[in-house]
Write an enzyme that holds these catalytic residues in place. Structure first.
Site, short mmCIF file in Angstrom:
data_model
loop_
_atom_site.label_atom_id
_atom_site.label_comp_id
_atom_site.label_asym_id
_atom_site.label_seq_id
_atom_site.Cartn_x
_atom_site.Cartn_y
_atom_site.Cartn_z
N LYS A 1 1.03 -1.26 0.18
CA LYS A 1 -0.09 -0.04 -0.01
C LYS A 1 0.87 1.25 0.08
O LYS A 1 0.65 2.00 -0.82
CB LYS A 1 -0.76 -0.06 1.24
CG LYS A 1 -2.07 1.33 1.44
CD LYS A 1 -2.65 1.28 2.47
CE LYS A 1 -1.62 2.15 3.59
NZ LYS A 1 -2.23 2.47 4.86
N ASP B 286 -6.26 1.03 0.67
CA ASP B 286 -6.41 1.08 2.20
C ASP B 286 -7.88 0.75 2.61
O ASP B 286 -8.49 0.17 2.06
CB ASP B 286 -6.06 2.63 2.58
CG ASP B 286 -7.33 3.60 2.24
OD1 ASP B 286 -8.15 3.16 1.38
OD2 ASP B 286 -7.09 4.84 2.75
#
Length: 213
Positions: free
Chosen positions: A123, A141
């Site tokens: 991420k 996320d």
């Protein structure tokens, strides 16, 4: 969950683009290195909380060498308001040392190199590659994960599965900014507990069966 055809998928992306075309990442930074640090610190923390902590930190630290020269306890003190601050401080100091020793102090521009840094997962790497280097990566996320599943853009059960779906099925004209649009939609409209379905511009395209109407 019903599968979306490409036309409907494109309509969703087009409406997100219309609504959020001017959004930018909400983390404050001035240098590439500062953004990397801010994203690492943002894990399980709000952007607002990170910005509050880095306001003083980034006046002293602009590049990796500055961090290496900063006493560890000073770093800990400045980010103490952020969750998991001690572990994050260790990771930030360690990744800074690696940047200085192996990358001439520069933030690398490949996934392979980024995820080798302490505290950097897919991420974080995707955010860096997208925002700093303009690559059409999609960082997943909690907001992106939730909204993608609710809208039917993905039925992935893990962030990696959602990322793969979005990368594979999103038209190139939308891919660059999609994760920012989804983050903002998740924060301010498609909220986890009480989504604002009644005022959502995507209500007629949304597959979420528990709409808050």
């Amino acid at each position: 969950m019903a599968r979306l055809n490409q036309d409907k998928r494109n309509k969703i992306c087009a409406r997100l683009a219309e609504r959020y075309h001017d959004v930018v990442i909400e983390l404050d930074y001035e240098t590439h290195y500062q953004l990397l640090v801010a994203v690492v610190l943002s894990a399980q923390a709000t952007d607002k909380g990170v910005n509050k902590a880095t306001k003083s930190l980034f006046t002293e630290v602009r590049e990796a060498q500055d961090m290496v020269e900063l006493p560890f306890e000073s770093l800990v003190s400045m980010i103490r308001s952020i969750g998991l601050y001690h572990t994050k401080a260790k990771n930030v100091m360690a990744l800074s040392q690696i940047l200085v020793s192996e990358h001439a102090g520069q933030v690398p521009n490949t996934m392979e190199a980024l995820i080798k840094l302490p505290g950097v997962g897919r991420k974080t790497a995707n955010v860096v590659l997208n925002v700093l280097f303009g690559l059409p990566t999609i960082a997943v996320d909690t907001h992106v994960f939730r909204v993608s599943n609710r809208l039917g853009l993905s039925n992935g059960k893990t962030p990696d599965q959602v990322e793969a779906d979005l990368v594979r099925k999103t038209d190139s004209e939308y891919k660059q900014d999609l994760h920012l649009w989804l983050i903002h939609h998740g924060r301010y409209a498609c909220k986890a507990q009480r989504p604002l379905c009644q005022t959502c511009s995507l209500i007629d395209l949304c597959t979420y069966k528990y709409k808050n109407l």
